[in-house]
Scaffold this motif. Structure first.
Motif, mmCIF file in Angstrom:
data_model
loop_
_atom_site.group_PDB
_atom_site.id
_atom_site.type_symbol
_atom_site.label_atom_id
_atom_site.label_comp_id
_atom_site.label_asym_id
_atom_site.label_seq_id
_atom_site.Cartn_x
_atom_site.Cartn_y
_atom_site.Cartn_z
ATOM 1 N N PRO A 215 0.818 -1.207 0.000
ATOM 2 C CA PRO A 215 0.000 0.000 0.000
ATOM 3 C C PRO A 215 0.857 1.264 0.000
ATOM 4 O O PRO A 215 1.935 1.279 0.592
ATOM 5 C CB PRO A 215 -0.782 -0.089 1.307
ATOM 6 C CG PRO A 215 -0.671 -1.485 1.751
ATOM 7 C CD PRO A 215 0.558 -2.060 1.155
ATOM 8 N N GLY A 216 0.376 2.278 -0.664
ATOM 9 C CA GLY A 216 1.035 3.575 -0.605
ATOM 10 C C GLY A 216 2.266 3.726 -1.464
ATOM 11 O O GLY A 216 3.003 4.699 -1.342
ATOM 12 N N THR A 217 2.518 2.766 -2.346
ATOM 13 C CA THR A 217 3.717 2.874 -3.171
ATOM 14 C C THR A 217 3.429 3.603 -4.478
ATOM 15 O O THR A 217 4.323 3.786 -5.293
ATOM 16 C CB THR A 217 4.284 1.485 -3.497
ATOM 17 O OG1 THR A 217 3.225 0.624 -3.886
ATOM 18 C CG2 THR A 217 4.984 0.905 -2.287
ATOM 19 N N GLY A 218 2.190 3.977 -4.695
ATOM 20 C CA GLY A 218 1.890 4.802 -5.863
ATOM 21 C C GLY A 218 1.246 4.059 -7.019
ATOM 22 O O GLY A 218 1.352 4.495 -8.157
ATOM 23 N N LYS A 219 0.549 2.971 -6.742
ATOM 24 C CA LYS A 219 -0.084 2.216 -7.836
ATOM 25 C C LYS A 219 -1.206 3.029 -8.477
ATOM 26 O O LYS A 219 -1.261 3.177 -9.700
ATOM 27 C CB LYS A 219 -0.637 0.883 -7.302
ATOM 28 C CG LYS A 219 0.447 -0.029 -6.762
ATOM 29 C CD LYS A 219 -0.121 -1.330 -6.249
ATOM 30 C CE LYS A 219 -1.001 -1.172 -5.019
ATOM 31 N NZ LYS A 219 -0.295 -0.611 -3.846
ATOM 32 N N THR A 220 -2.071 3.566 -7.644
ATOM 33 C CA THR A 220 -3.169 4.372 -8.169
ATOM 34 C C THR A 220 -2.625 5.591 -8.900
ATOM 35 O O THR A 220 -3.083 5.948 -9.985
ATOM 36 C CB THR A 220 -4.087 4.799 -7.001
ATOM 37 O OG1 THR A 220 -4.447 3.630 -6.260
ATOM 38 C CG2 THR A 220 -5.332 5.465 -7.509
ATOM 39 N N LEU A 221 -1.618 6.187 -8.297
ATOM 40 C CA LEU A 221 -0.985 7.369 -8.898
ATOM 41 C C LEU A 221 -0.421 7.045 -10.276
ATOM 42 O O LEU A 221 -0.583 7.809 -11.230
ATOM 43 C CB LEU A 221 0.131 7.847 -7.964
ATOM 44 C CG LEU A 221 0.821 9.154 -8.294
ATOM 45 C CD1 LEU A 221 -0.115 10.318 -8.077
ATOM 46 C CD2 LEU A 221 2.074 9.316 -7.443
ATOM 47 N N ILE A 356 10.154 15.736 -4.972
ATOM 48 C CA ILE A 356 8.869 16.123 -5.570
ATOM 49 C C ILE A 356 8.024 16.897 -4.561
ATOM 50 O O ILE A 356 7.480 17.952 -4.859
ATOM 51 C CB ILE A 356 8.092 14.877 -6.040
ATOM 52 C CG1 ILE A 356 8.790 14.256 -7.247
ATOM 53 C CG2 ILE A 356 6.646 15.235 -6.376
ATOM 54 C CD1 ILE A 356 8.084 13.022 -7.784
ATOM 55 N N TYR A 357 7.945 16.358 -3.337
ATOM 56 C CA TYR A 357 7.063 16.989 -2.363
ATOM 57 C C TYR A 357 7.690 18.196 -1.697
ATOM 58 O O TYR A 357 6.986 19.108 -1.264
ATOM 59 C CB TYR A 357 6.590 15.951 -1.340
ATOM 60 C CG TYR A 357 5.664 14.963 -2.001
ATOM 61 C CD1 TYR A 357 4.346 15.321 -2.278
ATOM 62 C CD2 TYR A 357 6.112 13.727 -2.424
ATOM 63 C CE1 TYR A 357 3.506 14.457 -2.934
ATOM 64 C CE2 TYR A 357 5.274 12.847 -3.085
ATOM 65 C CZ TYR A 357 3.970 13.222 -3.339
ATOM 66 O OH TYR A 357 3.134 12.382 -4.002
ATOM 67 N N ALA A 358 9.033 18.200 -1.597
ATOM 68 C CA ALA A 358 9.706 19.335 -0.968
ATOM 69 C C ALA A 358 9.539 20.590 -1.817
ATOM 70 O O ALA A 358 9.548 21.702 -1.305
ATOM 71 C CB ALA A 358 11.186 19.013 -0.774
HETATM 72 P P1 ADP Z 1 -1.337 2.801 -3.692
HETATM 73 O O1 ADP Z 1 -2.420 2.905 -4.710
HETATM 74 O O2 ADP Z 1 -0.142 2.055 -4.165
HETATM 75 O O3 ADP Z 1 -1.788 2.301 -2.367
HETATM 76 P P2 ADP Z 1 -1.338 5.622 -4.004
HETATM 77 O O4 ADP Z 1 -1.043 5.747 -5.439
HETATM 78 O O5 ADP Z 1 -2.752 5.785 -3.603
HETATM 79 O O6 ADP Z 1 -0.793 4.257 -3.432
HETATM 80 O O7 ADP Z 1 -0.417 6.644 -3.218
HETATM 81 C C1 ADP Z 1 -0.928 7.555 -2.283
HETATM 82 C C2 ADP Z 1 -0.225 8.880 -2.405
HETATM 83 O O8 ADP Z 1 1.140 8.763 -2.013
HETATM 84 C C3 ADP Z 1 -0.167 9.380 -3.819
HETATM 85 O O9 ADP Z 1 -1.300 10.126 -4.125
HETATM 86 C C4 ADP Z 1 1.064 10.229 -3.821
HETATM 87 O O10 ADP Z 1 0.806 11.501 -3.276
HETATM 88 C C5 ADP Z 1 1.978 9.516 -2.858
HETATM 89 N N1 ADP Z 1 2.890 8.593 -3.545
HETATM 90 C C6 ADP Z 1 2.903 7.262 -3.414
HETATM 91 N N2 ADP Z 1 3.886 6.706 -4.147
HETATM 92 C C7 ADP Z 1 4.503 7.710 -4.793
HETATM 93 C C8 ADP Z 1 5.598 7.769 -5.708
HETATM 94 N N3 ADP Z 1 6.243 6.667 -6.110
HETATM 95 N N4 ADP Z 1 5.968 8.981 -6.167
HETATM 96 C C9 ADP Z 1 5.328 10.080 -5.761
HETATM 97 N N5 ADP Z 1 4.301 10.091 -4.911
HETATM 98 C C10 ADP Z 1 3.880 8.931 -4.399
#
Ligand code: ADP
Ligand code: MG
Ligand code: ZN
Length: 630
Positions: A215-221, A356-358
């Motif tokens: 989770p949170g690795t950016g799959k949806t993104l 990116i976020y900074a």
């Molecule tokens: P997942 O779908 O893998 O659980 P998300 O894509 O929902 O994760 O990620 C949640 C948020 O975390 C994103 O909207 C983004 O702000 C940040 N994030 C996660 N992974 C990345 C990444 N590799 N690069 C930049 N931002 C990221």
């Protein structure tokens, strides 16, 4: 990202028609029902009817199974006789009796409009039910922001359409630290942009691409970025949205989603949280359970097989963090045959994400993002995004203009150890015990291999359960651990309790969590990593339950072992933990003066960290001989 509602209108007319038809039927019913029932006739008991027949006063009777209607001979002054009705009992003698008394009798003529009555009986109740049902469905649809959607649209796909040319669109520039996945998805973008180039060579365009990762690795993104880059319509729906409402609705939604997508090809369908519908049908504690989910899954499989590659470029992207639970049928060629791992970022990846976020916050010039990246192994993209925000909040709270390195450090601690809890006040005795306990951890951790650098000792309660804590900061990403390092970690975990024993001669409840973790580690050494000489390099834990990153799932079952082996496992685990305790004890005994000195200091300041802590820990020395390992 603008969200356009993509459902079509014509369905709305259907509810109109239906209501019209329904009221028409009700009208007809009102006109005809009185005719069917006729004028009211007085009912009499069956015995009275028989009496009247016997008296010879009955002129004619109409006999059916449910009712006997009869007319008396006209009395004096009457033109026609009175009509009565009665409910018959089972009486085989009746025809004879009627005949004997000269009654004219017959079965009633079947009512002409009986078919109509029957029709009403069958048709009206369901119609009323449907109308009520739709009334609620319509309300719900409206309430969920599906404004303007027809009332019958509950089975319609709730897919949201992300449109190209949006100014806030996500691109690959917004994603960092997952380079391999990016490369794979760039290829998908190429497919969508110029399918001909691939088809000319005879290359098969993949139908399904599965994004897999924690989770949170950016799959949806990433999926959104693909849409943004490709500039094609992007239908996005979450697996959990499929499995709500009524049985059969999920499958209908899938059908509708693909129907819409095919019309818009080339385009992308994105199914987030695929595991919500794609759970294995064969296994799991609820095997044979959820029909609705199964139907939805079957429909998805059918749809994916249904569209031929080449005639319409529809690529199905899906994301999951639990690929091991997915039904094998989903992973077959022609379905999600491409799997892209979206893993937690490494050191340089974390630095890029922080970058990116900074950019979005005001940073102090002295902030070293590389150092922050180095201190956050295991953080996913979402954690890092959150970290930057936390740091910015801290800076804002103290009225500063920019975010400093110290804010980041505090933010990391918050994420790792939880919020400080000033309200949980310890009494003096407790505070003393906690101080010695934590210094015990720190000293053992500083001397044993495997522990990372001790960065901070604090006796300010934090998080859910910690009364004090010793913060060890890893200096690098670690993927392998040696046996010696694991022993060192267990000893460090037991250092707190060992300090209590040495100083106070007794132990408290404060070490429960330490013991739990130490035992788990020792158990894993024996059962998973084959690190016990007695038991040998065997895996006593049943495999196959590990997730894709090799992390153990909760409570892996033991392989079937003999009673002796089970005993031996228990013995070995106990041996490892006890040996670690002896090591911790001997280290602390050897450094008793230092233990007391640091503990006294921490009782005054509550926190020791940085240079000061390093100076103190440097004085610690290993004893000449340390108890051997089990
Ligand atoms: P997942 O779908 O893998 O659980 P998300 O894509 O929902 O994760 O990620 C949640 C948020 O975390 C994103 O909207 C983004 O702000 C940040 N994030 C996660 N992974 C990345 C990444 N590799 N690069 C930049 N931002 C990221
Ligand atoms: Mg997601
Ligand atoms: Zn402890």
């Amino acid at each position: 990202m603008a969200i356009k509602d993509n459902s079509r209108k014509p369905r709305q007319f259907q509810i109109g028609n239906l209501v019209l038809t329904l009221s028409g039927l009700l009208l007809l019913t009102n006109i005809f029902l009185p005719g069917i029932l006729g004028p009211s006739i007085s009912r009499v008991p069956y015995s009275m009817f028989i009496n009247q027949v016997g008296n010879g006063t009955v002129e004619r009777a109409s006999v059916s199974q449910e009712e006997i209607r009869y007319q008396l001979k006209p009395a004096e002054g009457e033109e026609v006789g009175q009509v009565f009705s009665t409910t018959p009992i089972f009486d085989l003698e009746l025809p004879k009796r009627l005949e004997a008394n000269g009654v004219e009798f017959a079965a009633p003529t079947p009512p002409k409009n009986r078919w109509f009555t029957t029709l009403l009986g069958w048709v009206v109740p369901p119609l009323i039910f449907v109308a009520i049902f739709q009334f609620f469905a319509a309300r719900q649809g409206g309430g969920l922001g599906g404004g303007g959607r027809g009332a019958l649209s509950f089975t319609r796909s709730k897919a949201k359409l992300y449109v190209e040319g949006d100014d806030t669109k996500t691109t690959f520039a917004d994603v960092a630290g997952v380079e391999e996945a990016k490369v794979e998805l760039e290829e998908v973008v190429e497919f969508l942009k110029s399918p001909q180039r691939f088809l000319k060579i005879g290359a098969r365009i993949p139908k399904g691409v599965l994004l897999v990762g924690p989770p949170g690795t950016g799959k949806t993104l990433m999926a959104k970025a693909v849409a943004g880059e490709a500039g094609v319509p992007f239908f996005s729906i979450s697996g959990s949205e499929f499995v709500e409402l009524f049985v059969g609705a999920g499958a209908a939604r899938v059908r509708d989603l693909f129907e819409q997508a095919k019309k818009q090809a080339p385009c992308i369908i994105f199914i987030d949280e695929l595991d919500a519908i794609g759970k294995s049908r064969a296994s799991g504690p609820f095997a044979g359970g959820n029909d609705e989910r199964e139907q939805t899954l079957n429909q998805l499989l059918t749809e994916m097989d249904g569209f031929a590659v080449g005639d319409a470029t529809v690529i199905v992207l899906a994301a999951t963090n639990r690929p091991e639970t997915l039904d094998q049928a989903l992973l077959r060629p022609g379905r999600f045959d491409r799997q892209v791992l979206v893993d937690r970022p490494d050191l340089s990846g974390r630095e890029e994400i922080l970058n990116i976020y900074a950019r979005k916050v005001k940073l102090d010039e002295a902030v070293d993002l590389h150092q922050i990246a180095a201190r956050t192994p295991g953080f996913a993209g979402a954690d890092l995004a959150n970290l930057v925000n936390e740091a910015a909040l801290l800076a804002a709270r103290t009225q500063r203009e920019s975010v400093a390195q110290a804010d980041f450090n505090e933010a990391i601690e918050r994420v790792v150890a939880g919020l400080e809890k000033k309200s949980r006040v310890l009494n003096e005795t407790e505070k003393t015990i906690v101080a010695y306990h934590e210094v015990g951890h720190a000293l053992v951790g500083a001397l044993m291999p495997g522990g990372s650098k001790v960065a901070k000792i604090s006796i300010i309660p934090r998080g859910m359960a910690a009364l004090g804590y010793t913060l060890q900061m890893p200096t690098e990403d670690r993927f392998l651990m040696s046996e010696a390092e694991l022993h060192g970690q267990i000893a460090t975990l037991l250092g707190g309790r060992a300090a209590e024993e040495i100083i106070f001669g007794s132990v408290t409840t404060g070490a429960a969590n330490d013991l739990q973790r130490a035992t788990e580690l020792a158990e894993r050494m024996v059962m998973t990593y084959g690190m016990s000489k007695v038991l040998g390099p065997l895996a006593y834990e049943k495999g196959g339950q590990n997730n894709f990153l090799g992390q153990e799932g909760m409570g892996n079952p033991r392989r079937m072992v003999s009673e002796e082996t089970a005993k031996a496992i228990d013995g070995e685990v106990k041996g490892i933990v006890e040996a670690a305790r002896d090591q911790a004890r001997s280290i602390l005994k050897n450094n008793r003066d230092l233990l007391e000195a640091i503990a006294k200091q921490i009782l005054e300041t509550e926190v020791i960290e940085g240079e000061k802590l390093q100076e103190l820990l440097k004085q610690a020395a290993l004893p000449d001989s340390i108890p051997a390992l089990a």
